[in-house]
Design a protein around this motif. Structure first.
Motif, PDB file in Angstrom:
ATOM      1  N   ALA A  97       6.951  -5.712   3.856  1.00 51.93           N
ATOM      2  CA  ALA A  97       5.709  -6.519   3.399  1.00 51.93           C
ATOM      3  C   ALA A  97       4.373  -5.972   3.202  1.00 51.93           C
ATOM      4  CB  ALA A  97       5.718  -7.904   4.007  1.00 51.93           C
ATOM      5  N   ALA A  98       4.193  -5.243   4.153  1.00 51.87           N
ATOM      6  CA  ALA A  98       2.887  -4.499   4.231  1.00 51.87           C
ATOM      7  C   ALA A  98       2.738  -3.171   3.239  1.00 51.87           C
ATOM      8  CB  ALA A  98       2.482  -3.853   5.595  1.00 51.87           C
ATOM      9  N   GLU A  99       1.596  -2.929   2.627  1.00 55.33           N
ATOM     10  CA  GLU A  99       1.743  -1.906   1.712  1.00 55.33           C
ATOM     11  C   GLU A  99       1.912  -0.559   2.260  1.00 55.33           C
ATOM     12  OE1 GLU A  99      -2.537  -2.315  -0.188  1.00 55.33           O
ATOM     13  OE2 GLU A  99      -1.776  -3.568  -1.479  1.00 55.33           O
ATOM     14  N   ALA A 100       2.306   0.409   1.442  1.00 53.49           N
ATOM     15  CA  ALA A 100       2.594   1.609   1.806  1.00 53.49           C
ATOM     16  C   ALA A 100       1.647   2.480   1.338  1.00 53.49           C
ATOM     17  CB  ALA A 100       3.952   1.973   1.409  1.00 53.49           C
ATOM     18  N   THR A 101       1.358   3.556   1.922  1.00 58.72           N
ATOM     19  CA  THR A 101       0.395   4.589   1.500  1.00 58.72           C
ATOM     20  C   THR A 101       1.038   5.745   1.462  1.00 58.72           C
ATOM     21  OG1 THR A 101      -1.396   3.419   2.482  1.00 58.72           O
ATOM     22  CG2 THR A 101      -2.106   5.638   2.166  1.00 58.72           C
ATOM     23  N   ALA A 154      -2.312   9.186  -9.655  1.00 52.50           N
ATOM     24  CA  ALA A 154      -1.844   7.993  -8.929  1.00 52.50           C
ATOM     25  C   ALA A 154      -1.245   7.271  -9.884  1.00 52.50           C
ATOM     26  CB  ALA A 154      -2.924   7.258  -8.345  1.00 52.50           C
ATOM     27  N   PRO A 155      -0.172   6.953  -9.878  1.00 51.53           N
ATOM     28  CA  PRO A 155       1.090   6.365 -10.717  1.00 51.53           C
ATOM     29  C   PRO A 155       0.749   4.707 -10.457  1.00 51.53           C
ATOM     30  CG  PRO A 155       2.475   7.158  -9.248  1.00 51.53           C
ATOM     31  CD  PRO A 155       0.909   7.791  -8.735  1.00 51.53           C
ATOM     32  N   PRO A 156       1.251   3.972 -11.058  1.00 53.62           N
ATOM     33  CA  PRO A 156       1.227   2.400 -10.741  1.00 53.62           C
ATOM     34  C   PRO A 156       2.224   2.368  -9.775  1.00 53.62           C
ATOM     35  CG  PRO A 156       1.414   2.550 -13.220  1.00 53.62           C
ATOM     36  CD  PRO A 156       1.410   3.993 -12.530  1.00 53.62           C
ATOM     37  N   GLY A 157       1.746   1.378  -8.664  1.00 52.89           N
ATOM     38  CA  GLY A 157       2.727   1.320  -7.564  1.00 52.89           C
ATOM     39  C   GLY A 157       2.691   2.093  -6.258  1.00 52.89           C
ATOM     40  N   VAL A 158       1.491   2.658  -6.102  1.00 58.07           N
ATOM     41  CA  VAL A 158       1.504   3.219  -4.626  1.00 58.07           C
ATOM     42  C   VAL A 158      -0.067   3.403  -4.183  1.00 58.07           C
ATOM     43  CG1 VAL A 158       1.534   5.733  -5.673  1.00 58.07           C
ATOM     44  CG2 VAL A 158       2.365   5.189  -3.486  1.00 58.07           C
ATOM     45  N   ARG A 159      -0.330   3.357  -3.127  1.00 56.65           N
ATOM     46  CA  ARG A 159      -1.574   3.771  -2.357  1.00 56.65           C
ATOM     47  C   ARG A 159      -1.494   5.259  -2.119  1.00 56.65           C
ATOM     48  NH1 ARG A 159      -4.738   0.040   0.512  1.00 56.65           N
ATOM     49  NH2 ARG A 159      -5.065   1.656   2.075  1.00 56.65           N
ATOM     50  N   LEU A 160      -2.489   6.059  -2.742  1.00 56.62           N
ATOM     51  CA  LEU A 160      -2.536   7.485  -2.620  1.00 56.62           C
ATOM     52  C   LEU A 160      -3.637   7.936  -1.959  1.00 56.62           C
ATOM     53  CD1 LEU A 160      -0.682   9.752  -3.652  1.00 56.62           C
ATOM     54  CD2 LEU A 160      -2.293  10.123  -5.501  1.00 56.62           C
ATOM     55  N   ARG A 161      -3.228   8.765  -0.859  1.00 59.23           N
ATOM     56  CA  ARG A 161      -4.493   9.452  -0.067  1.00 59.23           C
ATOM     57  C   ARG A 161      -4.402  11.078   0.075  1.00 59.23           C
ATOM     58  NH1 ARG A 161      -5.653   8.848   6.350  1.00 59.23           N
ATOM     59  NH2 ARG A 161      -7.244  10.264   6.710  1.00 59.23           N
ATOM     60  N   SER A 187      10.724  -0.566   9.303  1.00 59.28           N
ATOM     61  CA  SER A 187      10.294  -1.946   9.957  1.00 59.28           C
ATOM     62  C   SER A 187       9.101  -2.544   9.353  1.00 59.28           C
ATOM     63  CB  SER A 187       9.920  -1.705  11.595  1.00 59.28           C
ATOM     64  OG  SER A 187      10.964  -1.149  12.314  1.00 59.28           O
ATOM     65  N   PRO A 188       9.017  -4.017   9.300  1.00 56.50           N
ATOM     66  CA  PRO A 188       7.848  -4.360   8.708  1.00 56.50           C
ATOM     67  C   PRO A 188       6.673  -3.815   9.539  1.00 56.50           C
ATOM     68  CG  PRO A 188       9.572  -6.347   9.315  1.00 56.50           C
ATOM     69  CD  PRO A 188       9.949  -4.973   9.758  1.00 56.50           C
ATOM     70  N   GLY A 189       5.523  -3.851   8.637  1.00 56.72           N
ATOM     71  CA  GLY A 189       4.171  -3.277   9.052  1.00 56.72           C
ATOM     72  C   GLY A 189       3.996  -2.042   8.127  1.00 56.72           C
ATOM     73  N   PRO A 190       3.038  -1.440   8.876  1.00 60.06           N
ATOM     74  CA  PRO A 190       2.205  -0.339   7.941  1.00 60.06           C
ATOM     75  C   PRO A 190       3.277   0.729   7.638  1.00 60.06           C
ATOM     76  CG  PRO A 190       0.657  -1.058   9.485  1.00 60.06           C
ATOM     77  CD  PRO A 190       1.795  -1.715   9.684  1.00 60.06           C
ATOM     78  N   LEU A 191       3.291   1.384   6.431  1.00 63.37           N
ATOM     79  CA  LEU A 191       4.263   2.468   6.062  1.00 63.37           C
ATOM     80  C   LEU A 191       3.526   3.572   5.444  1.00 63.37           C
ATOM     81  CD1 LEU A 191       7.124   3.790   5.782  1.00 63.37           C
ATOM     82  CD2 LEU A 191       7.398   2.375   3.618  1.00 63.37           C
ATOM     83  N   THR A 192       3.576   4.821   5.988  1.00 63.13           N
ATOM     84  CA  THR A 192       3.004   6.030   5.588  1.00 63.13           C
ATOM     85  C   THR A 192       4.044   6.793   5.112  1.00 63.13           C
ATOM     86  OG1 THR A 192       0.972   5.774   6.826  1.00 63.13           O
ATOM     87  CG2 THR A 192       1.404   7.756   6.065  1.00 63.13           C
ATOM     88  N   VAL A 193       4.039   7.648   3.800  1.00 63.60           N
ATOM     89  CA  VAL A 193       5.025   8.384   3.419  1.00 63.60           C
ATOM     90  C   VAL A 193       4.012   9.847   3.380  1.00 63.60           C
ATOM     91  CG1 VAL A 193       6.697   9.033   1.896  1.00 63.60           C
ATOM     92  CG2 VAL A 193       6.094   6.494   2.303  1.00 63.60           C
ATOM     93  N   VAL A 194       4.429  10.885   3.801  1.00 67.73           N
ATOM     94  CA  VAL A 194       3.668  12.182   3.942  1.00 67.73           C
ATOM     95  C   VAL A 194       4.639  13.163   3.123  1.00 67.73           C
ATOM     96  CG1 VAL A 194       2.793  13.834   5.332  1.00 67.73           C
ATOM     97  CG2 VAL A 194       3.073  11.672   6.228  1.00 67.73           C
ATOM     98  N   ILE A 195       3.791  13.752   1.831  1.00 69.19           N
ATOM     99  CA  ILE A 195       4.398  14.641   0.979  1.00 69.19           C
ATOM    100  C   ILE A 195       3.834  15.859   1.105  1.00 69.19           C
ATOM    101  CG2 ILE A 195       4.773  15.012  -1.425  1.00 69.19           C
ATOM    102  CD1 ILE A 195       4.953  12.092  -1.970  1.00 69.19           C
ATOM    103  N   GLY A 196       4.420  16.985   0.972  1.00 67.71           N
ATOM    104  CA  GLY A 196       4.036  18.417   1.164  1.00 67.71           C
ATOM    105  C   GLY A 196       3.958  18.915   2.300  1.00 67.71           C
ATOM    106  N   ILE A 197       4.862  18.583   2.970  1.00 70.19           N
ATOM    107  CA  ILE A 197       5.199  19.227   4.441  1.00 70.19           C
ATOM    108  C   ILE A 197       6.629  19.816   4.576  1.00 70.19           C
ATOM    109  CG2 ILE A 197       3.413  17.977   5.640  1.00 70.19           C
ATOM    110  CD1 ILE A 197       5.473  16.133   6.380  1.00 70.19           C
ATOM    111  N   GLY A 238       7.278  -0.123  -5.201  1.00 66.19           N
ATOM    112  CA  GLY A 238       6.707  -1.225  -6.087  1.00 66.19           C
ATOM    113  C   GLY A 238       5.528  -1.552  -5.520  1.00 66.19           C
ATOM    114  N   GLN A 239       4.628  -1.044  -4.709  1.00 60.91           N
ATOM    115  CA  GLN A 239       3.419  -1.481  -4.147  1.00 60.91           C
ATOM    116  C   GLN A 239       2.219  -1.421  -5.261  1.00 60.91           C
ATOM    117  OE1 GLN A 239       3.498  -2.677  -1.499  1.00 60.91           O
ATOM    118  NE2 GLN A 239       5.257  -2.053  -0.426  1.00 60.91           N
ATOM    119  N   SER A 240       0.953  -1.898  -4.737  1.00 61.29           N
ATOM    120  CA  SER A 240       0.020  -1.829  -5.798  1.00 61.29           C
ATOM    121  C   SER A 240      -0.857  -0.591  -5.753  1.00 61.29           C
ATOM    122  CB  SER A 240      -1.204  -3.012  -5.385  1.00 61.29           C
ATOM    123  OG  SER A 240      -1.541  -2.836  -3.972  1.00 61.29           O
ATOM    124  N   GLU A 241      -1.414  -0.348  -6.897  1.00 61.88           N
ATOM    125  CA  GLU A 241      -2.232   1.085  -7.056  1.00 61.88           C
ATOM    126  C   GLU A 241      -3.463   1.090  -6.257  1.00 61.88           C
ATOM    127  OE1 GLU A 241      -3.768   3.769 -10.524  1.00 61.88           O
ATOM    128  OE2 GLU A 241      -2.645   2.011 -11.096  1.00 61.88           O
TER     129      GLU A 241
END
Length: 245
Positions: free
Chosen positions: A118-122, A133-140, A176-186, A238-241
């Motif tokens: 339910a929580a937004e993913a980054t 940044a494509p539609p559907g993701v928080r990017l950092r 698990s429900p809650g904050p989700l962080t996906v790390v790319i480039g490692i 499918g998260q917000s941008e």
């Protein structure tokens, strides 16, 4: 897998090359629950051409004998993994193959993906350039020198995206429900040892236990460009941008 006892792999190789089965005591839990620690398995001689995906094989890695399942046959090597391991093994060549392990049941199927958290993913993109940044993701964008500190401060589930990961992106939906962080480039492994066939130069190296969940966006051990990986994560969750610099 068995312990690396001096001469053990040579003994097994000599036995099966003579056309006789060999019995191997298994240590570790990499094939649990199909093979329990302390079990004794039988390795039968098997020609390379008769190996199929889903087979459990024995192969030599230095002087150890590894008992893992074949995931894919790709040209002149096999892609294997333990049923209970998050990362693929180094590609297995024909010269490393010892034989097929008999009597091992199919792996336990993973649970069906649950609805996305339910929580937004980054998505964190490690490196000097963040993709659009494509539609559907928080990017950092995260600098490699800042990654360790950023991981220590992250809350919730941390997923590492890597071509060496056994589980596909849909596994993110089981987080698990809650904050989700996906790390790319490692990449994942330990300094001085390569336990995966995916080891591109220039990517920060993290121990596998640095993240809670390992996922891949493409075929096993096939690198996916950062832009495509970010887009695949967005489509999966499918998260917000939102772009965060």
């Amino acid at each position: 897998m068995t312990a690396a006892v001096a001469g053990f792999a040579d003994l097994i190789a000599h036995t099966v090359s003579a056309g006789r089965p060999a019995r191997i005591p298994v240590t570790g839990s990499s094939m649990w629950p199909a093979i329990t620690p302390g079990s004794v398995v039988t390795v039968e001689p098997a020609a390379w051409s008769r190996i199929r995906p889903g087979d459990v094989i024995a192969y030599r890695h230095q002087d150890a004998v590894i008992v893992h399942r074949v995931i894919e046959i790709r040209g002149d090597h096999l892609i294997t993994a333990g049923d209970n391991k998050p990362l693929f093994d180094p590609p297995v060549t024909a010269t490393a193959l010892l034989g097929r392990v008999t009597g091992v049941p199919d792996p336990v199927p993973p649970p069906a993906p649950a609805p996305a958290p339910a929580a937004e993913a980054t998505v964190w993109v490690v490196g000097d350039r963040a993709p659009a940044a494509p539609p559907g993701v928080r990017l950092r964008q995260v600098a490699p020198t800042e990654l360790a500190a950023a991981l220590r401060s992250a809350t919730g589930t941390i997923a590492g995206l890597s071509a060496a990961a056994v589980r596909p992106l849909t596994a993110l939906r089981t987080a698990s429900p809650g904050p989700l962080t996906v790390v790319i480039g490692i990449r994942f492994g330990h300094a001085g040892a390569s336990r995966t066939g995916y080891d591109p130069s220039g990517l920060p190296l993290l121990p596998p236990e640095a993240v809670h969940l390992h996922v891949r966006a493409g075929n096993p051990l096939s690198e996916v460009a950062p832009d495509d990986a970010v887009r695949a994560v967005a489509e999966t969750l499918g998260q917000s941008e939102e772009v965060v610099r």
